[in-house]
Structures are given as C-alpha cells and as structure tokens.
Design an enzyme around this catalytic site. Sequence first.
Site, PDB file in Angstrom:
ATOM      1  CE  LYS A  14       0.737  -9.864  12.372  1.00  0.00           C
ATOM      2  NZ  LYS A  14       1.562  -9.032  11.500  1.00  0.00           N
ATOM      3  NE  ARG A  91       3.625 -11.937   7.104  1.00  0.00           N
ATOM      4  CZ  ARG A  91       3.950 -10.656   7.313  1.00  0.00           C
ATOM      5  NH1 ARG A  91       5.131 -10.340   7.741  1.00  0.00           N
ATOM      6  NH2 ARG A  91       3.065  -9.722   7.077  1.00  0.00           N
ATOM      7  NE  ARG A 129      -2.724  -1.462   7.566  1.00  0.00           N
ATOM      8  CZ  ARG A 129      -1.990  -2.471   7.982  1.00  0.00           C
ATOM      9  NH1 ARG A 129      -1.877  -2.709   9.268  1.00  0.00           N
ATOM     10  NH2 ARG A 129      -1.411  -3.270   7.123  1.00  0.00           N
ATOM     11  NE  ARG A 160       1.474  -1.580   4.916  1.00  0.00           N
ATOM     12  CZ  ARG A 160       1.801  -2.517   5.785  1.00  0.00           C
ATOM     13  NH1 ARG A 160       2.310  -2.186   6.943  1.00  0.00           N
ATOM     14  NH2 ARG A 160       1.610  -3.772   5.515  1.00  0.00           N
ATOM     15  NE  ARG A 171      -1.073  -7.788   3.681  1.00  0.00           N
ATOM     16  CZ  ARG A 171      -1.101  -6.802   4.563  1.00  0.00           C
ATOM     17  NH1 ARG A 171      -1.887  -5.761   4.378  1.00  0.00           N
ATOM     18  NH2 ARG A 171      -0.366  -6.852   5.643  1.00  0.00           N
TER      19      ARG A 171
HETATM   20  P1  AMP Z   1       4.284  -6.386   6.926  1.00  0.00           P
HETATM   21  O1  AMP Z   1       4.523  -4.938   7.140  1.00  0.00           O
HETATM   22  O2  AMP Z   1       4.678  -7.237   8.105  1.00  0.00           O
HETATM   23  O3  AMP Z   1       2.887  -6.683   6.442  1.00  0.00           O
HETATM   24  O4  AMP Z   1       5.284  -6.841   5.739  1.00  0.00           O
HETATM   25  C1  AMP Z   1       5.245  -6.233   4.456  1.00  0.00           C
HETATM   26  C2  AMP Z   1       5.640  -7.247   3.389  1.00  0.00           C
HETATM   27  O5  AMP Z   1       6.965  -7.720   3.646  1.00  0.00           O
HETATM   28  C3  AMP Z   1       4.782  -8.508   3.364  1.00  0.00           C
HETATM   29  O6  AMP Z   1       3.611  -8.351   2.608  1.00  0.00           O
HETATM   30  C4  AMP Z   1       5.730  -9.525   2.752  1.00  0.00           C
HETATM   31  O7  AMP Z   1       5.826  -9.369   1.348  1.00  0.00           O
HETATM   32  C5  AMP Z   1       7.078  -9.105   3.331  1.00  0.00           C
HETATM   33  N1  AMP Z   1       7.365  -9.848   4.583  1.00  0.00           N
HETATM   34  C6  AMP Z   1       7.526  -9.323   5.833  1.00  0.00           C
HETATM   35  N2  AMP Z   1       7.791 -10.280   6.738  1.00  0.00           N
HETATM   36  C7  AMP Z   1       7.775 -11.459   6.055  1.00  0.00           C
HETATM   37  C8  AMP Z   1       7.954 -12.811   6.424  1.00  0.00           C
HETATM   38  N3  AMP Z   1       8.198 -13.175   7.689  1.00  0.00           N
HETATM   39  N4  AMP Z   1       7.855 -13.760   5.456  1.00  0.00           N
HETATM   40  C9  AMP Z   1       7.620 -13.425   4.191  1.00  0.00           C
HETATM   41  N5  AMP Z   1       7.410 -12.168   3.763  1.00  0.00           N
HETATM   42  C10 AMP Z   1       7.501 -11.179   4.678  1.00  0.00           C
END
Ligand code: AMP
Length: 216
Positions: A14, A91, A129, A160, A171
């Site tokens: 996404k 989320r 990745r 990452r 996750r």
């Molecule tokens: P992502 O790159 O979208 O996977 O975000 C990295 C990390 O940021 C996630 O593993 C969460 O710890 C935090 N995070 C990002 N967006 C959210 C959200 N909408 N709600 C809660 N945690 C978030």
Amino acid sequence: MKDIIILGPPGSGKGTQAKKLAQKLSMFYFGTGDLLRDEKQNNTPIGKEFQEILEKREGGLVPDEFINKFVKEKLQIIDLHKNIIFDGFPRTLSQAEMLEIFFKKQKRDYIVLNLEVNEENIILRLATRRICSNCGKIYYRPDELGKISCDVCQGKLVHRQEDTPEVIKKRIKIYNQQTLPLIDFYKEKNKIININGNLSIEEVDKEIREEIDESN
Ligand code: AMP
C-alpha cells in the site's frame, strides 16, 4: 476527485501504491509511518516520544490518543486544496471515527481502496523487503534483491527494524485484530473498493487507476 484511504495488511504494497498515486494524481501523501519517522529523524519532541513508544512495543501500534492528536495537528497545517491519500491511517476504529469528523467538517468525500493479499505473499515480501534510508523507496521484487543502493537517490538500502520474522508475525496479528474491523466499518458506509494486491506493482496500479476513474 475524492480523498483516498488505502487499507491493506503489512506488506500489501500500500505504501508503494499510495506514493505512486500521490505523484501521478498530484495528491498530498499522508503516510503516518513516514511522518513519524521524519519526526524521529529531526529529533522533535514528538519524534522522541515515538521512539520511546516503539522501543517498548516493537512492531506494535502507538496509542490512539498519541496518533490521533498527531494527525489532527498535521491536518491543520497541510494544504487542504489538494486531495489527500491516507496511508497507514486509520488503523483502528477510534482513528477511523476521528477521520470521519474531519471529512464531515471539511465537507470532503473519500473512497477506501482495500488491497487484498495472501498471507504467504505478505510474509515473503516483508522478509525480503528493504527501504532506501534516504528517500523511503521500497524494494521487494525478486529482481531487486541484489541492489544495495537506491535507483532514485543512490541512498543506502536497509532492512526496517520492524521486518524481522517475529515482528512480522506480530504485525500481522495486530492488523487482523485492530485494523480488519475497519473493512466492515467502511463497507457499511459503501466506501470499500477491493483490489487484488497479489499481482505485480504495475498490474495493481492499473487496477487502482481504473477503479478511481470509475468512482469519480
Ligand atoms: P508504517 O510505516 O505505516 O508501518 O508505520 C510504522 C510504525 O508507526 C508502526 O509500526 C506503528 O508503530 C506506528 N504507526 C504508524 N501509523 C500508525 C497508526 N495509524 N496507528 C498506530 N500506530 C501507527
């Protein structure tokens, strides 16, 4: 044009699709993961708080109160003349409800693209990745495995912190528990468009573009 929320499990692509769309359709890319990583890199108070939370809950979500406050503040300073594409937000149901209030207040309409991907594909993609440490471009295709630097900016490609096997499983579990209920939430509002996310980046992009054209 409408705003777009892009939903999908971790590894569904996404982020890649949202960034492509933002660029091609001149939309504002609102990716909470990237926004939070920027804060961390710039050592802001929010960035430091984010880092502390992440250390405690590897791969876990940050609390709703924290992210909702952060998103509300960001939405006040961005250019609302542009359409927005939300990636990584909402989320949870509480986050979705907060975003509903924003859409109503600003009289904005939106669609939800739901990328559906098989679990084997998710695990394979996440385990292999890498991300550019400079511009954030994501690399997960088999023909990209040998690369060490980014095609776009020559930045170093890194794994990452969240992409280890244990964290990947965690996750996916969190996604199933907290984020999957959003699909019903948006189905009831007639906003969901399902996309087959198992296909190649180009094929998924094509499907998404066709759906967007139809929805406008
Ligand atoms: P992502 O790159 O979208 O996977 O975000 C990295 C990390 O940021 C996630 O593993 C969460 O710890 C935090 N995070 C990002 N967006 C959210 C959200 N909408 N709600 C809660 N945690 C978030």
